[in-house]
Scaffold this motif. Structure first.
Motif, PDB file in Angstrom:
ATOM      1  N   TRP A 186       0.802  -1.233   0.000  1.00  0.00           N
ATOM      2  CA  TRP A 186       0.000   0.000   0.000  1.00  0.00           C
ATOM      3  C   TRP A 186       0.828   1.273   0.000  1.00  0.00           C
ATOM      4  O   TRP A 186       0.596   2.161  -0.820  1.00  0.00           O
ATOM      5  N   PRO A 187       1.811   1.416   0.924  1.00  0.00           N
ATOM      6  CA  PRO A 187       2.594   2.660   0.918  1.00  0.00           C
ATOM      7  C   PRO A 187       3.281   2.921  -0.411  1.00  0.00           C
ATOM      8  O   PRO A 187       3.440   4.073  -0.819  1.00  0.00           O
ATOM      9  N   SER A 188       3.718   1.852  -1.113  1.00  0.00           N
ATOM     10  CA  SER A 188       4.402   2.057  -2.382  1.00  0.00           C
ATOM     11  C   SER A 188       3.450   2.608  -3.439  1.00  0.00           C
ATOM     12  O   SER A 188       3.855   3.368  -4.318  1.00  0.00           O
ATOM     13  N   VAL A 189       2.170   2.234  -3.366  1.00  0.00           N
ATOM     14  CA  VAL A 189       1.185   2.756  -4.309  1.00  0.00           C
ATOM     15  C   VAL A 189       1.046   4.259  -4.132  1.00  0.00           C
ATOM     16  O   VAL A 189       1.035   5.032  -5.092  1.00  0.00           O
ATOM     17  N   LEU A 190       0.944   4.692  -2.879  1.00  0.00           N
ATOM     18  CA  LEU A 190       0.765   6.115  -2.598  1.00  0.00           C
ATOM     19  C   LEU A 190       2.047   6.894  -2.862  1.00  0.00           C
ATOM     20  O   LEU A 190       2.012   8.009  -3.394  1.00  0.00           O
ATOM     21  N   ALA A 191       3.179   6.297  -2.512  1.00  0.00           N
ATOM     22  CA  ALA A 191       4.452   6.994  -2.682  1.00  0.00           C
ATOM     23  C   ALA A 191       4.777   7.204  -4.155  1.00  0.00           C
ATOM     24  O   ALA A 191       5.406   8.201  -4.529  1.00  0.00           O
ATOM     25  N   GLY A 192       4.348   6.289  -4.987  1.00  0.00           N
ATOM     26  CA  GLY A 192       4.661   6.396  -6.406  1.00  0.00           C
ATOM     27  C   GLY A 192       3.683   7.240  -7.197  1.00  0.00           C
ATOM     28  O   GLY A 192       3.802   7.323  -8.419  1.00  0.00           O
ATOM     29  N   MET A 193       2.742   7.883  -6.533  1.00  0.00           N
ATOM     30  CA  MET A 193       1.723   8.651  -7.231  1.00  0.00           C
ATOM     31  C   MET A 193       2.168  10.103  -7.398  1.00  0.00           C
ATOM     32  O   MET A 193       2.503  10.770  -6.432  1.00  0.00           O
ATOM     33  N   ASP A 194       2.168  10.594  -8.643  1.00  0.00           N
ATOM     34  CA  ASP A 194       2.506  11.996  -8.877  1.00  0.00           C
ATOM     35  C   ASP A 194       1.248  12.846  -8.844  1.00  0.00           C
ATOM     36  O   ASP A 194       0.127  12.346  -8.702  1.00  0.00           O
ATOM     37  N   ALA A 195       1.423  14.152  -8.978  1.00  0.00           N
ATOM     38  CA  ALA A 195       0.300  15.087  -8.869  1.00  0.00           C
ATOM     39  C   ALA A 195      -0.729  14.853  -9.965  1.00  0.00           C
ATOM     40  O   ALA A 195      -1.940  14.989  -9.737  1.00  0.00           O
ATOM     41  N   TRP A 196      -0.253  14.484 -11.158  1.00  0.00           N
ATOM     42  CA  TRP A 196      -1.188  14.272 -12.265  1.00  0.00           C
ATOM     43  C   TRP A 196      -2.080  13.056 -12.010  1.00  0.00           C
ATOM     44  O   TRP A 196      -3.298  13.105 -12.208  1.00  0.00           O
ATOM     45  N   THR A 206      -0.844  -8.399  -4.155  1.00  0.00           N
ATOM     46  CA  THR A 206      -0.837  -7.409  -5.235  1.00  0.00           C
ATOM     47  C   THR A 206      -1.356  -6.066  -4.739  1.00  0.00           C
ATOM     48  O   THR A 206      -2.087  -5.989  -3.739  1.00  0.00           O
ATOM     49  N   ASP A 207      -0.976  -4.996  -5.450  1.00  0.00           N
ATOM     50  CA  ASP A 207      -1.498  -3.665  -5.140  1.00  0.00           C
ATOM     51  C   ASP A 207      -3.019  -3.650  -5.241  1.00  0.00           C
ATOM     52  O   ASP A 207      -3.715  -3.087  -4.387  1.00  0.00           O
ATOM     53  N   TYR A 208      -3.526  -4.253  -6.312  1.00  0.00           N
ATOM     54  CA  TYR A 208      -4.972  -4.276  -6.530  1.00  0.00           C
ATOM     55  C   TYR A 208      -5.676  -4.991  -5.373  1.00  0.00           C
ATOM     56  O   TYR A 208      -6.682  -4.506  -4.842  1.00  0.00           O
ATOM     57  N   GLY A 209      -5.141  -6.142  -4.982  1.00  0.00           N
ATOM     58  CA  GLY A 209      -5.754  -6.911  -3.913  1.00  0.00           C
ATOM     59  C   GLY A 209      -5.758  -6.179  -2.583  1.00  0.00           C
ATOM     60  O   GLY A 209      -6.759  -6.182  -1.860  1.00  0.00           O
ATOM     61  N   GLN A 210      -4.652  -5.520  -2.253  1.00  0.00           N
ATOM     62  CA  GLN A 210      -4.581  -4.810  -0.980  1.00  0.00           C
ATOM     63  C   GLN A 210      -5.496  -3.588  -0.980  1.00  0.00           C
ATOM     64  O   GLN A 210      -6.106  -3.258   0.042  1.00  0.00           O
ATOM     65  N   THR A 211      -5.597  -2.921  -2.125  1.00  0.00           N
ATOM     66  CA  THR A 211      -6.531  -1.790  -2.205  1.00  0.00           C
ATOM     67  C   THR A 211      -7.963  -2.293  -2.080  1.00  0.00           C
ATOM     68  O   THR A 211      -8.805  -1.661  -1.434  1.00  0.00           O
ATOM     69  N   LEU A 212      -8.245  -3.439  -2.693  1.00  0.00           N
ATOM     70  CA  LEU A 212      -9.567  -4.049  -2.577  1.00  0.00           C
ATOM     71  C   LEU A 212      -9.866  -4.430  -1.131  1.00  0.00           C
ATOM     72  O   LEU A 212     -10.998  -4.272  -0.658  1.00  0.00           O
ATOM     73  N   ALA A 230     -11.647   4.638  -7.030  1.00  0.00           N
ATOM     74  CA  ALA A 230     -10.966   5.393  -8.085  1.00  0.00           C
ATOM     75  C   ALA A 230      -9.465   5.127  -8.054  1.00  0.00           C
ATOM     76  O   ALA A 230      -8.822   4.980  -9.101  1.00  0.00           O
ATOM     77  N   LEU A 231      -8.892   5.050  -6.862  1.00  0.00           N
ATOM     78  CA  LEU A 231      -7.471   4.740  -6.732  1.00  0.00           C
ATOM     79  C   LEU A 231      -7.177   3.348  -7.288  1.00  0.00           C
ATOM     80  O   LEU A 231      -6.197   3.146  -8.014  1.00  0.00           O
TER      81      LEU A 231
END
Length: 299
Positions: free
Chosen positions: A3-13, A228-234, A289-290
Motif C-alpha cells: 500500500w505505501p508504495s502505491v501512494l508513494a509512487g503517485m505523482d500530482a497528475w 498485489t497492489d490491486y488486492g490490498q486496495t480491494l 478510483a485509486l
C-alpha cells in the motif's frame, strides 16, 4: 505492505485523475440513485428537492466527465498541460473506449433531466427518459477498466447489478438526511425509512453477491488479495464497506425504531448516522478510483 508504495509512487497528475474519477463516481451515483430512489418510493415527501438534487448532481458529473478527458490525454502524453490540450491526444482518447464511455455517460446524464417532467400524462415521458438515462450512465462504467476482460459479458453484468444497488443506496442518503430534519410528520418519514430499509435489504444482498463474483473473477483466488497492489486496495475497500454495513445495521435496528417511537434526540442521532454513511461512501468511492486508476488485478 504494498500500500505505501502505491501512494508513494503517485505523482500530482495521477492524484488529479484519482480525485476527478472519485468525484465523478460520487456525483453520477447520486444522480442515478436519486432517480432509482424516487421510482422505488414515488409517494415520498420532498420530491421537488430530490429532483433538484438529481439535476445538480448530473451537471456536476458532466463537468467532471469533461475534466477527465484532458486529464487522460495529458497522462498519455507524459503528464503535462501541453499534452492535455493536444488535439491529437484528445482525439486518441475520444476514439478509444474512453470516448464511448464519455458519450454514453453524457447522454445518460442529460436524459436524467426527465425527472423534471412530473405532471399529467407527460410524467410517463419523464419516467422513460430518466430510466433510460440511468441505464446509459451505468452502462458507461462497463466500457473501460478491468471488467472489459474475459468473460466480458459476465463481468459487465455483475458490475451493472453492483452499480445499480450502490446507486440506489447512495442516491437515498441525501433525501433521507433531509427528511429526518424537516418539519414532516414523523410517521410519514418513519414509513419512508422502513420501506427504504426493506428495499435496501435486497439491494445490499445483490451488492455483496455481485462484488464477491467480480472480485473472484478478476483475482482468481485469495492469494492476490495479499500479494498485489490491486488486492490490498480491494481489502481496504472491503473493510470500509463492512463499516458502512455496520452503520446501516445500526440505523435499521436501533436508530430508525427510536425515531419511529419519537424518542428525544432520535432525529439528530439518525441524521448524524446518515451523514456518517455518506462520508464512508465518499471514502469508498475514492478508494475505488485509486484502485481502478493506479492498479490492475493482473499485477
Amino acid at each position: 505492505m504494498i500500500w505505501p508504495s502505491v501512494l508513494a509512487g503517485m505523482d500530482a497528475w495521477t492524484l488529479s485523475m484519482v480525485l476527478a474519477a472519485g468525484a465523478f463516481y460520487a456525483s453520477s451515483l447520486v444522480a442515478t440513485g436519486g432517480v432509482l430512489f424516487r421510482l422505488a418510493l414515488p409517494w415520498q415527501p420532498g420530491r421537488v428537492g430530490l429532483r433538484r438534487s438529481v439535476v445538480a448532481a448530473a451537471w456536476l458529473a458532466l463537468a467532471l466527465l469533461l475534466l477527465q478527458w484532458p486529464l487522460q490525454a495529458g497522462f498519455l502524453g507524459g503528464s503535462t498541460l501541453a499534452a492535455a490540450l493536444d488535439p491529437m491526444l484528445l482525439g486518441v482518447i475520444f476514439d478509444s473506449a474512453q470516448g464511448t464511455r464519455m458519450m454514453l455517460a453524457a447522454s445518460g446524464l442529460l436524459l436524467l433531466h426527465g425527472v423534471l417532467i412530473d405532471s399529467g400524462r407527460m410524467r410517463y415521458l419523464g419516467f422513460a427518459l430518466s430510466v433510460t438515462g440511468v441505464v446509459l450512465v451505468l452502462l458507461a462504467f462497463t466500457q473501460v477498466g478491468h471488467t472489459t476482460d474475459e468473460p466480458r459479458w459476465l463481468l459487465a453484468g455483475l458490475l451493472l447489478v453492483h452499480l445499480a444497488a450502490v446507486a440506489f443506496w447512495v442516491g437515498a442518503l441525501l433525501p433521507l438526511y433531509r427528511m429526518a430534519g424537516q418539519a414532516i410528520p414523523r410517521q410519514v418519514v418513519a414509513r419512508v425509512l422502513v420501506v427504504f430499509g426493506q428495499v435496501a435489504s435486497v439491494t445490499v444482498g445483490l451488492l455483496v453477491a455481485a462484488a464477491v463474483g467480480l472480485s473472484w473473477l478478476l483475482l482468481g483466488g485469495v492469494a492476490p488479495l495479499l500479494e498485489t497492489d490491486y488486492g490490498q486496495t480491494l481489502l481496504l475497500k472491503i473493510l470500509l464497506v463492512l463499516l458502512l454495513l455496520a452503520l446501516a445495521a445500526l440505523n435499521k435496528w436501533r436508530l430508525v425504531p427510536a425515531f419511529e417511537r419519537g424518542e428525544p434526540g432520535a432525529d439528530r442521532r439518525l441524521r448524524r448516522s446518515i451523514l456518517g454513511e455518506g462520508l464512508l461512501v465518499l471514502l469508498i468511492l475514492f478508494v475505488t478510483a485509486l484502485m481502478t486508476t493506479t492498479t490492475s488485478p493482473n499485477g
